[in-house]
Design a protein around this motif. Structure first.
Motif, PDB file in Angstrom:
ATOM      1  N   MET C  57     -12.024  -4.295   7.694  1.00  0.00           N
ATOM      2  CA  MET C  57     -11.992  -3.063   6.900  1.00  0.00           C
ATOM      3  C   MET C  57     -10.927  -2.064   7.366  1.00  0.00           C
ATOM      4  SD  MET C  57     -14.118  -3.826   4.579  1.00  0.00           S
ATOM      5  CE  MET C  57     -14.566  -2.328   3.667  1.00  0.00           C
ATOM      6  N   ALA C  58     -10.194  -2.409   8.407  1.00  0.00           N
ATOM      7  CA  ALA C  58      -9.121  -1.531   8.882  1.00  0.00           C
ATOM      8  C   ALA C  58      -8.002  -1.438   7.842  1.00  0.00           C
ATOM      9  CB  ALA C  58      -8.574  -2.074  10.203  1.00  0.00           C
ATOM     10  N   PRO C  59      -7.228  -0.346   7.866  1.00  0.00           N
ATOM     11  CA  PRO C  59      -6.092  -0.249   6.948  1.00  0.00           C
ATOM     12  C   PRO C  59      -5.138  -1.412   7.185  1.00  0.00           C
ATOM     13  CG  PRO C  59      -6.428   1.828   8.140  1.00  0.00           C
ATOM     14  CD  PRO C  59      -7.306   0.802   8.792  1.00  0.00           C
ATOM     15  N   GLY C  60      -4.562  -1.932   6.103  1.00  0.00           N
ATOM     16  CA  GLY C  60      -3.639  -3.062   6.223  1.00  0.00           C
ATOM     17  C   GLY C  60      -2.809  -3.127   4.957  1.00  0.00           C
ATOM     18  N   LEU C  62      -4.043  -3.678   2.153  1.00  0.00           N
ATOM     19  CA  LEU C  62      -4.874  -2.932   1.198  1.00  0.00           C
ATOM     20  C   LEU C  62      -5.407  -1.701   1.919  1.00  0.00           C
ATOM     21  CD1 LEU C  62      -7.010  -5.841  -0.354  1.00  0.00           C
ATOM     22  CD2 LEU C  62      -4.971  -4.755  -1.357  1.00  0.00           C
ATOM     23  N   ASP C  63      -5.483  -0.580   1.193  1.00  0.00           N
ATOM     24  CA  ASP C  63      -5.987   0.643   1.835  1.00  0.00           C
ATOM     25  C   ASP C  63      -7.512   0.601   1.924  1.00  0.00           C
ATOM     26  OD1 ASP C  63      -7.143   2.548  -0.540  1.00  0.00           O
ATOM     27  OD2 ASP C  63      -5.504   1.224  -1.207  1.00  0.00           O
ATOM     28  N   PRO C  64      -8.089   1.371   2.846  1.00  0.00           N
ATOM     29  CA  PRO C  64      -9.543   1.327   3.080  1.00  0.00           C
ATOM     30  C   PRO C  64     -10.383   1.621   1.833  1.00  0.00           C
ATOM     31  CG  PRO C  64      -8.474   2.423   4.909  1.00  0.00           C
ATOM     32  CD  PRO C  64      -7.412   2.201   3.860  1.00  0.00           C
ATOM     33  N   LEU C  65      -9.946   2.500   0.948  1.00  0.00           N
ATOM     34  CA  LEU C  65     -10.756   2.773  -0.243  1.00  0.00           C
ATOM     35  C   LEU C  65     -10.798   1.548  -1.162  1.00  0.00           C
ATOM     36  CD1 LEU C  65     -12.468   4.394  -2.123  1.00  0.00           C
ATOM     37  CD2 LEU C  65     -10.423   5.577  -2.952  1.00  0.00           C
ATOM     38  N   THR C  66      -9.647   0.920  -1.363  1.00  0.00           N
ATOM     39  CA  THR C  66      -9.617  -0.298  -2.187  1.00  0.00           C
ATOM     40  C   THR C  66     -10.564  -1.353  -1.617  1.00  0.00           C
ATOM     41  OG1 THR C  66      -7.336   0.145  -2.874  1.00  0.00           O
ATOM     42  CG2 THR C  66      -8.115  -2.136  -3.081  1.00  0.00           C
ATOM     43  N   LYS C  67     -10.582  -1.470  -0.295  1.00  0.00           N
ATOM     44  CA  LYS C  67     -11.487  -2.440   0.322  1.00  0.00           C
ATOM     45  C   LYS C  67     -12.948  -2.103   0.040  1.00  0.00           C
ATOM     46  CE  LYS C  67      -8.334  -4.053   3.915  1.00  0.00           C
ATOM     47  NZ  LYS C  67      -8.083  -4.287   5.343  1.00  0.00           N
ATOM     48  N   GLU C  68     -13.275  -0.813   0.039  1.00  0.00           N
ATOM     49  CA  GLU C  68     -14.668  -0.429  -0.270  1.00  0.00           C
ATOM     50  C   GLU C  68     -15.008  -0.753  -1.732  1.00  0.00           C
ATOM     51  OE1 GLU C  68     -17.021   0.379   1.666  1.00  0.00           O
ATOM     52  OE2 GLU C  68     -16.008   0.949   3.511  1.00  0.00           O
TER      53      GLU C  68
ATOM     54  N   SER D 106     -10.580 -11.762   2.927  1.00  0.00           N
ATOM     55  CA  SER D 106     -11.356 -11.372   4.112  1.00  0.00           C
ATOM     56  C   SER D 106     -12.483 -10.412   3.736  1.00  0.00           C
ATOM     57  CB  SER D 106     -10.449 -10.712   5.154  1.00  0.00           C
ATOM     58  OG  SER D 106      -9.557 -11.653   5.711  1.00  0.00           O
ATOM     59  N   VAL D 107     -12.192  -9.463   2.865  1.00  0.00           N
ATOM     60  CA  VAL D 107     -13.243  -8.511   2.467  1.00  0.00           C
ATOM     61  C   VAL D 107     -14.332  -9.250   1.689  1.00  0.00           C
ATOM     62  CG1 VAL D 107     -13.770  -6.415   1.163  1.00  0.00           C
ATOM     63  CG2 VAL D 107     -11.623  -6.572   2.438  1.00  0.00           C
ATOM     64  N   ILE D 108     -13.921 -10.138   0.793  1.00  0.00           N
ATOM     65  CA  ILE D 108     -14.918 -10.900   0.027  1.00  0.00           C
ATOM     66  C   ILE D 108     -15.802 -11.733   0.977  1.00  0.00           C
ATOM     67  CG2 ILE D 108     -15.221 -12.820  -1.600  1.00  0.00           C
ATOM     68  CD1 ILE D 108     -12.767 -11.789  -3.142  1.00  0.00           C
ATOM     69  N   GLY D 109     -15.190 -12.387   1.935  1.00  0.00           N
ATOM     70  CA  GLY D 109     -15.962 -13.191   2.884  1.00  0.00           C
ATOM     71  C   GLY D 109     -16.917 -12.335   3.710  1.00  0.00           C
ATOM     72  N   MET D 110     -16.423 -11.193   4.179  1.00  0.00           N
ATOM     73  CA  MET D 110     -17.258 -10.300   4.988  1.00  0.00           C
ATOM     74  C   MET D 110     -18.409  -9.740   4.156  1.00  0.00           C
ATOM     75  SD  MET D 110     -17.904  -8.903   7.889  1.00  0.00           S
ATOM     76  CE  MET D 110     -16.488  -9.579   8.780  1.00  0.00           C
ATOM     77  N   ALA D 111     -18.111  -9.354   2.916  1.00  0.00           N
ATOM     78  CA  ALA D 111     -19.156  -8.778   2.058  1.00  0.00           C
ATOM     79  C   ALA D 111     -20.246  -9.813   1.785  1.00  0.00           C
ATOM     80  CB  ALA D 111     -18.549  -8.278   0.748  1.00  0.00           C
ATOM     81  N   HIS D 112     -19.836 -11.053   1.521  1.00  0.00           N
ATOM     82  CA  HIS D 112     -20.850 -12.090   1.312  1.00  0.00           C
ATOM     83  C   HIS D 112     -21.738 -12.233   2.550  1.00  0.00           C
ATOM     84  CE1 HIS D 112     -18.720 -13.321  -2.315  1.00  0.00           C
ATOM     85  NE2 HIS D 112     -19.759 -14.068  -2.601  1.00  0.00           N
ATOM     86  N   SER D 113     -21.120 -12.194   3.710  1.00  0.00           N
ATOM     87  CA  SER D 113     -21.873 -12.361   4.945  1.00  0.00           C
ATOM     88  C   SER D 113     -22.887 -11.236   5.134  1.00  0.00           C
ATOM     89  CB  SER D 113     -20.899 -12.410   6.123  1.00  0.00           C
ATOM     90  OG  SER D 113     -21.594 -12.402   7.346  1.00  0.00           O
ATOM     91  N   THR D 114     -22.440  -9.998   5.017  1.00  0.00           N
ATOM     92  CA  THR D 114     -23.391  -8.896   5.252  1.00  0.00           C
ATOM     93  C   THR D 114     -24.402  -8.798   4.116  1.00  0.00           C
ATOM     94  OG1 THR D 114     -21.896  -7.210   4.334  1.00  0.00           O
ATOM     95  CG2 THR D 114     -21.755  -7.626   6.699  1.00  0.00           C
TER      96      THR D 114
END
Lengths: 134, 134, 134, 134, 134, 134
Positions: C57-60, C62-68, D106-114
């Motif tokens: 979820m760190a900035p990369g 993609l920005d943190p809001l997009t990840k949320e 990575s976000v999709i994988g993490m979200a599925h896990s949690t």
């Protein structure tokens, strides 16, 4: 690509053949579809499932076509490719028309959409919808 | 527990009130359920969803009760608590009897079971079930 | 109503406290939400999950809001009530506006709808969409 | 392997052709993907879906690429193979880079896990996450 | 038909090769399955996932075969074709017998059925089942 | 909040009482949980489900605790709150230890994660994993 071998009639043990024979008699066709041939690796499961299907899908308070439409709807939401194909074919064989299929699809699409919207908003159930006391 | 505030009639902007009025007129009741009050935070989404529901759930090749049964089936498979409650209530108000509900439940249970079995075995679709050429 | 007891800071073993401390430091708040308190029954799982979340979820790119927003979308489709609430709150704290939330909801609703329609029809993937050779 | 025949441009009735023409104009390509050709069996559904997609996916408070990432996330969680391929292709055509795709995954994988962990533990929503009063 | 290219050993960067080497060593085989070759497009994700799998699937309070049965059960309910095939193969390689597989399938089928029935009826959790105080 | 009234023992018709009596005898407890009381609105469904559960969950090639772990895994992936609570309680009563539960949870979390990753990438099944010829 199945995870099991399909059990063909000629290679089936007697208790499997007996169920295959009953499926053929009830459905008035010699055709046994792959689902049953896969289940036949486990004769108890085959028998239990066939007994359940026969009882549940018989005409009753709901007619057989309505039951197939419900079966398709569940299978779509559960993403079961085989089940979608087999029950769509079954619905057609039980008289589903193209306009009925088009409306079935529209209801399925709409239900998925509002399911997603409600879940996003986590809407609380209105008191008036609650039937059971518990 | 919703993630949005519900928009009550008296606090609603004119374009939302107009849709609330139409929902009341079409459904012949003053009651507006929470789903619409949540969607009203986004008037475009409210309008689009209401227009879709009105068109899709109207009598057609399938009768309104059959459409509600299909809606319940999708909502169960999609695990949408609110949708299950609201469409079960809608089905009852459109005449669903207890024996019909019992059979709906049996078909849903059976479909879930065979969906799970087929998916476990990864059964290949029988050629005879394939309708489309593509 | 959890299936586990929540592990509060004062009752936590040292390796759990160390992670709680790091969560507090990274998030700049004393608040530890219930998810971590549940996971803490299994310190290895707590550590592995926190390390993963922190990295993912760190900035990369993609920005943190997009990840949320992506996290909310997955959690809705997976029907995880807790995750929907916690990540909607997280998105708001990272600057999600009401119009952005309304559009997120619209995309989620539309995606559910077309997912359902495509699955009903079992549409074959167009060749042009296939990227990988395998 | 679709459950419907695909409706090609030359065989389409005028109201379907009109929508195909608009899709081509809006997307600046002659290509009509299979989803629309399947939906065209039901012109009302085709029109309603296209109008919805056009409105929802247009630039707004969220940019078009972010909307595609959300669409992919929902489609993955809903296991819609066609939708995953078509929206991954759409995201690439709207500028998604490889590092962005890696982070989406990575976000999709993490979200599925949690999602799975939270659901196993049935964690109660923290009061602080509750926004709506209802 | 993947959305990514598969990264073969000879074309892999050093940090990917190092993980491939470890997978081969731990699993005592030269074979690297497609999942890892896809993940290798994102070396961080590859490393994190491999570390997690190695830790989680190791013998512990549950034996490795039981863990594979659980993995299959989740993958079926989540409709992941690849995962079903790969973990069914893994379970067989860890000693799963045909009668065990038949019983696994029966439990999965039964669980899907009662999941669907409970969800249709929206049954309230009995107080006696509640373990956590929160 | 159920969509049905629960059928208590004293108000139950004879065929329902007979099944309640058998549940009590087999489980060596007077307690009848809400699931059966809801199903009892449909005595045929009650009987069929109880017969299935009794047969499927009996000791066999898999021990009863392993079957409960599999049941939990499916119920989590299917997001059935009631089922998660009731089968977690059942697993504990059959001897599930805290370390076993922690490992169950880890496998469920990991499986959800890789299910999501594989589905995002649409990884093709390796030939070596294919068991069935069809």
């Amino acid at each position: 690509m199945a995870t099991v071998e399909l059990v063909e009639y000629d290679a089936a043990p007697p208790e499997v053949r007996a169920i295959y024979d009953e499926i053929r008699a009830v459905r008035k066709t010699d055709f046994i579809n792959n689902f049953w041939k896969g289940l036949a690796n486990n004769p108890d499961q085959l028998r239990r499932t066939w007994e359940g299907i026969k009882e549940v899908m018989a005409p009753g308070a709901l007619d057989p076509l309505t039951k197939e439409l419900i079966y398709i709807a569940v299978s779509v939401a559960n993403k079961c490719e085989y089940c979608i194909h087999s029950h769509t074919a079954a619905a057609r064989s039980k008289g589903m028309t193209d306009p009925q299929y088009a409306e079935l699809m529209s209801v399925i699409g709409m239900a998925h959409s509002t399911n997603g919207l409600v879940t996003t908003m986590q809407i609380r159930v209105d008191d008036v919808f609650k039937v059971g006391k518990q």
